[in-house]
Design an enzyme around this catalytic site. Structure first.
Site, mmCIF file in Angstrom:
data_model
loop_
_atom_site.group_PDB
_atom_site.id
_atom_site.type_symbol
_atom_site.label_atom_id
_atom_site.label_comp_id
_atom_site.label_asym_id
_atom_site.label_seq_id
_atom_site.Cartn_x
_atom_site.Cartn_y
_atom_site.Cartn_z
ATOM 1 N N ASN A 34 5.162 -1.105 12.242
ATOM 2 C CA ASN A 34 4.060 -1.570 11.532
ATOM 3 C C ASN A 34 4.551 -1.819 9.883
ATOM 4 O O ASN A 34 5.134 -0.844 9.422
ATOM 5 C CB ASN A 34 2.917 -0.688 11.378
ATOM 6 C CG ASN A 34 1.946 -1.091 10.779
ATOM 7 O OD1 ASN A 34 1.656 -2.275 10.139
ATOM 8 N ND2 ASN A 34 0.582 -0.485 10.965
ATOM 9 N N HIS A 87 -2.470 -9.669 12.311
ATOM 10 C CA HIS A 87 -1.788 -8.136 11.942
ATOM 11 C C HIS A 87 -1.419 -7.259 13.056
ATOM 12 O O HIS A 87 -2.290 -7.347 13.879
ATOM 13 C CB HIS A 87 -2.807 -7.679 10.891
ATOM 14 C CG HIS A 87 -2.235 -6.222 10.673
ATOM 15 N ND1 HIS A 87 -1.066 -5.876 10.220
ATOM 16 C CD2 HIS A 87 -2.826 -5.004 10.886
ATOM 17 C CE1 HIS A 87 -1.062 -4.695 9.996
ATOM 18 N NE2 HIS A 87 -2.076 -3.977 10.440
ATOM 19 N N GLU A 108 0.865 -1.427 -0.115
ATOM 20 C CA GLU A 108 0.038 0.120 -0.090
ATOM 21 C C GLU A 108 0.930 1.207 -0.036
ATOM 22 O O GLU A 108 0.413 2.394 0.235
ATOM 23 C CB GLU A 108 -1.072 -0.012 1.343
ATOM 24 C CG GLU A 108 -0.256 -0.024 2.452
ATOM 25 C CD GLU A 108 -1.461 0.144 3.697
ATOM 26 O OE1 GLU A 108 -1.824 1.059 3.799
ATOM 27 O OE2 GLU A 108 -1.556 -0.756 4.542
ATOM 28 N N THR A 133 3.809 4.323 15.561
ATOM 29 C CA THR A 133 3.498 3.058 14.878
ATOM 30 C C THR A 133 4.054 2.992 13.676
ATOM 31 O O THR A 133 3.637 2.089 12.830
ATOM 32 C CB THR A 133 1.866 2.846 15.085
ATOM 33 O OG1 THR A 133 1.308 3.567 14.050
ATOM 34 C CG2 THR A 133 1.416 2.942 16.450
ATOM 35 N N CYS A 142 -3.338 -3.178 4.751
ATOM 36 C CA CYS A 142 -2.524 -4.456 5.133
ATOM 37 C C CYS A 142 -3.076 -5.535 4.573
ATOM 38 O O CYS A 142 -2.306 -6.699 4.935
ATOM 39 C CB CYS A 142 -2.312 -4.040 6.716
ATOM 40 S SG CYS A 142 -1.916 -2.696 7.207
ATOM 41 N N SER A 172 -7.083 -1.874 6.982
ATOM 42 C CA SER A 172 -8.314 -0.996 7.231
ATOM 43 C C SER A 172 -9.019 -0.700 5.657
ATOM 44 O O SER A 172 -8.550 -0.879 4.566
ATOM 45 C CB SER A 172 -7.586 0.321 7.409
ATOM 46 O OG SER A 172 -7.296 0.390 8.735
HETATM 47 P P1 HMG Z 1 -2.959 7.561 21.295
HETATM 48 O O1 HMG Z 1 -4.333 7.802 21.424
HETATM 49 O O2 HMG Z 1 -1.791 8.567 21.511
HETATM 50 O O3 HMG Z 1 -2.689 6.693 22.542
HETATM 51 O O4 HMG Z 1 -2.232 6.789 20.179
HETATM 52 P P2 HMG Z 1 -3.561 6.128 23.737
HETATM 53 O O5 HMG Z 1 -3.734 7.275 24.808
HETATM 54 O O6 HMG Z 1 -4.869 5.385 23.362
HETATM 55 O O7 HMG Z 1 -2.499 5.116 24.633
HETATM 56 C C1 HMG Z 1 -2.164 3.730 24.045
HETATM 57 C C2 HMG Z 1 -2.214 2.684 24.970
HETATM 58 O O8 HMG Z 1 -0.954 3.050 26.042
HETATM 59 C C3 HMG Z 1 -3.225 2.758 26.158
HETATM 60 O O9 HMG Z 1 -3.578 1.552 26.435
HETATM 61 C C4 HMG Z 1 -3.010 3.799 27.270
HETATM 62 O O10 HMG Z 1 -3.544 3.303 28.288
HETATM 63 C C5 HMG Z 1 -1.358 3.217 27.454
HETATM 64 P P3 HMG Z 1 -4.888 0.882 25.958
HETATM 65 O O11 HMG Z 1 -6.015 1.551 26.709
HETATM 66 O O12 HMG Z 1 -5.119 0.784 24.437
HETATM 67 O O13 HMG Z 1 -4.703 -0.784 26.708
HETATM 68 N N1 HMG Z 1 -0.657 4.076 28.075
HETATM 69 C C6 HMG Z 1 0.398 3.787 28.840
HETATM 70 N N2 HMG Z 1 0.837 2.514 29.132
HETATM 71 C C7 HMG Z 1 1.946 2.607 30.231
HETATM 72 N N3 HMG Z 1 2.612 3.541 30.414
HETATM 73 C C8 HMG Z 1 1.895 4.684 30.294
HETATM 74 C C9 HMG Z 1 0.907 4.868 29.343
HETATM 75 N N4 HMG Z 1 0.490 5.895 28.722
HETATM 76 C C10 HMG Z 1 -0.626 5.505 27.994
HETATM 77 N N5 HMG Z 1 2.495 5.982 30.683
HETATM 78 C C11 HMG Z 1 -3.232 4.908 18.628
HETATM 79 C C12 HMG Z 1 -2.702 5.325 19.958
HETATM 80 C C13 HMG Z 1 -3.240 3.575 18.330
HETATM 81 C C14 HMG Z 1 -4.456 5.579 18.569
HETATM 82 C C15 HMG Z 1 -2.123 5.595 17.641
HETATM 83 O O14 HMG Z 1 -0.931 5.167 17.688
HETATM 84 C C16 HMG Z 1 -2.548 5.573 16.197
HETATM 85 O O15 HMG Z 1 -3.299 6.298 15.644
HETATM 86 N N6 HMG Z 1 -1.919 4.555 15.334
HETATM 87 C C17 HMG Z 1 -2.225 4.438 13.921
HETATM 88 C C18 HMG Z 1 -3.676 3.639 13.625
HETATM 89 C C19 HMG Z 1 -3.628 2.094 14.118
HETATM 90 O O16 HMG Z 1 -2.421 1.673 14.151
HETATM 91 N N7 HMG Z 1 -4.783 1.408 14.334
HETATM 92 C C20 HMG Z 1 -4.925 0.135 14.656
HETATM 93 C C21 HMG Z 1 -5.927 -0.637 14.055
HETATM 94 S S1 HMG Z 1 -6.043 -0.315 12.330
HETATM 95 C C22 HMG Z 1 -4.851 -1.451 11.657
HETATM 96 O O17 HMG Z 1 -4.245 -2.229 12.057
HETATM 97 C C23 HMG Z 1 -4.575 -1.270 10.156
HETATM 98 C C24 HMG Z 1 -3.341 -0.526 9.851
HETATM 99 O O18 HMG Z 1 -2.058 -1.183 10.009
HETATM 100 C C25 HMG Z 1 -3.435 0.309 8.388
HETATM 101 C C26 HMG Z 1 -3.714 -0.769 7.265
HETATM 102 O O19 HMG Z 1 -4.433 -1.730 7.389
HETATM 103 O O20 HMG Z 1 -3.082 -0.779 6.162
HETATM 104 C C27 HMG Z 1 -3.099 0.920 10.595
#
Ligand code: HMG
Length: 391
Positions: A280, A237, A83, A156, A115, A312
């Site tokens: 990723n 994934h 992609e 990521t 993905c 996605s």
């Molecule tokens: P965010 O919103 O900044 O983070 O980004 P958050 O506030 O949700 O925190 C993440 C986790 O860290 C949470 O844990 C917090 O509690 C924890 P959870 O509640 O999820 O279990 N945390 C801590 N833990 C320990 N010590 C600390 C601490 N602080 C917080 N001090 C988000 C997170 C994934 C949203 C962001 O990284 C993002 O936007 N990533 C990109 C999208 C993504 O990866 N999505 C996944 C599903 S979609 C997919 O897999 C397809 C994809 O690969 C694309 C494709 O298909 O081509 C993306």
């Protein structure tokens, strides 16, 4: 076609980039508590391509050892899933075909669905081999994951390529029928043609992924698939490794199981080790999970492994595979570990420079600086053409 024909993964090899940005470095720059990266999302480092690396150079580096071991004599098809394509018309696999000196009697095509593309490539390859079991298909999944600087997705990012030789009577893993399928029209993550970086609704994308896990499993069960307890391990994934834990807990709950964290870790822990250091790798990610599992687990001979591929947009597929006797002699464990450990750590300033780098679009002659110590490089852009060379 014989009824007892088995088809699956005969060889697997991966490659990644010259550079790595550790999450400790990123956290020191942006003031994030490192616990959020190391524990919260389960990531320690992200592979960063050098200026002369891209999906083609990683793909060629991943595929070269496979062609060297098996020769290209029976490979009549290359399916390249990505992609982060480098051209809107020409398939990236043709550059790989050329770099590896493969025969002209080859069909080459590129596939896309976020993905999920690598799994589509694998399943289509299996169909081709059922049509003619004497042929082999080279499946390549190669991606560079890139979000905007300071976006929540930034932590990521990553990059890697996985090459798999798909054949009859495979030496590593027999892929089984049936597959469980799921598609939903959702804008959780996407990248319009005019953008170099992806757009994502991070939290919605997690919900969409979990819904897809349940949907693909439901169809798998309805198609007469194995019971959950029959699987020894699960490759998910992994946009970040904690996502695999979320997904596996969701699947267990969906099947009426209590959540036992030891059971969750037993099911997926080993599949996350390469992804935690690489980040990723989109289409490659689920198969990086398989490589990590096969490379590290005690003997898995005869064991069933479950796969959940998610892209996605969204498309998901659940399917199973059985590990073949003798598989351990065919693994590339040392090369895989070296691919990760040989990367050079870079500081935040260098990462930012590489992140912001873009090539001129004037069609002039633009040599690309020599940076990679990998086997293939992007040498120049000239007349709007990408010129690749062995290093
Ligand atoms: P965010 O919103 O900044 O983070 O980004 P958050 O506030 O949700 O925190 C993440 C986790 O860290 C949470 O844990 C917090 O509690 C924890 P959870 O509640 O999820 O279990 N945390 C801590 N833990 C320990 N010590 C600390 C601490 N602080 C917080 N001090 C988000 C997170 C994934 C949203 C962001 O990284 C993002 O936007 N990533 C990109 C999208 C993504 O990866 N999505 C996944 C599903 S979609 C997919 O897999 C397809 C994809 O690969 C694309 C494709 O298909 O081509 C993306």
């Amino acid at each position: 076609m014989s009824a007892d024909l088995t088809v699956g993964i005969h060889d697997i090899s991966f490659a990644t980039t010259q550079f790595v940005l550790t999450h400790a470095t990123l956290a020191a720059h942006n003031g994030t508590d490192i616990g959020k990266y190391h524990t919260g999302i389960g990531q320690r480092g992200m592979s960063v391509p050098a200026a002369d690396e891209d999906i083609v150079t990683m793909a060629a580096a991943a595929a070269a050892p496979i062609v060297e071991r098996h020769s290209a004599d029976r490979i009549r098809t290359i399916v390249f899933a990505t992609e982060s394509s480098v051209d809107q018309a020409k398939a990236a696999g043709i550059h790989v075909h050329s770099l590896l000196g493969m025969p002209s009697a080859t069909r080459v095509v590129e596939l896309k669905q976020a993905c999920y593309g690598g799994t589509a490539a694998l399943q289509f390859a299996i169909g081709l081999i059922h049509r003619d079991p004497s042929q082999q298909v080279l499946v390549i999944a190669s991606d560079v994951s890139k979000y905007d600087l300071d976006d929540p997705g930034e932590a990521t990012q990553g990059a890697a390529a996985v090459a798999m030789l798909v054949s009859a009577d495979p030496a590593l893993l027999r892929i089984e029928e049936p597959s469980g399928l799921f598609t939903a029209d959702i804008m959780d993550f996407w990248r319009p043609n005019y953008r170099a970086t992806a757009l994502v609704d991070g939290h919605e994308s997690i919900t969409a992924y979990l819904e897809a896990v349940a949907g693909a499993w439901k169809d798998y069960a309805e198609q007469g698939g194995r019971a959950l307890d029959e699987f020894s391990a699960f490759c998910y994934h992994q946009p970040f490794t904690k996502m695999a834990y979320k997904a596996h807990r969701h699947l267990l709950q969906n099947c009426g199981h209590e959540i036992d964290e030891e059971r969750v870790t037993r099911g997926i822990g080993l599949t996350t080790t390469y992804n935690a250091d690489v980040g990723n790798s989109y289409t490659a990610s689920v198969y990086l999970g398989l490589a990590a599992l096969l490379d590290q687990a005690d003997d898995l001979t005869g064991r069933a492994i479950g796969f959940l591929s998610y892209g996605s947009g969204s498309v998901a597929e659940f399917f199973g595979g059985t590990v073949v006797p003798g598989y351990r002699e065919r693994l590339r464990t040392t090369t895989h570990r070296d691919a990760i450990s040989r990367r050079q750590p870079i500081d935040y300033a260098r990462y930012r420079e590489l992140h912001e780098h873009s090539f001129p679009v004037d069609g002039g002659d633009h040599p690309v600086p020599r940076e990679t110590t990998g086997p293939y490089r992007l040498a120049a852009l000239s007349g709007h053409k990408r010129i690749y060379e062995p290093r």
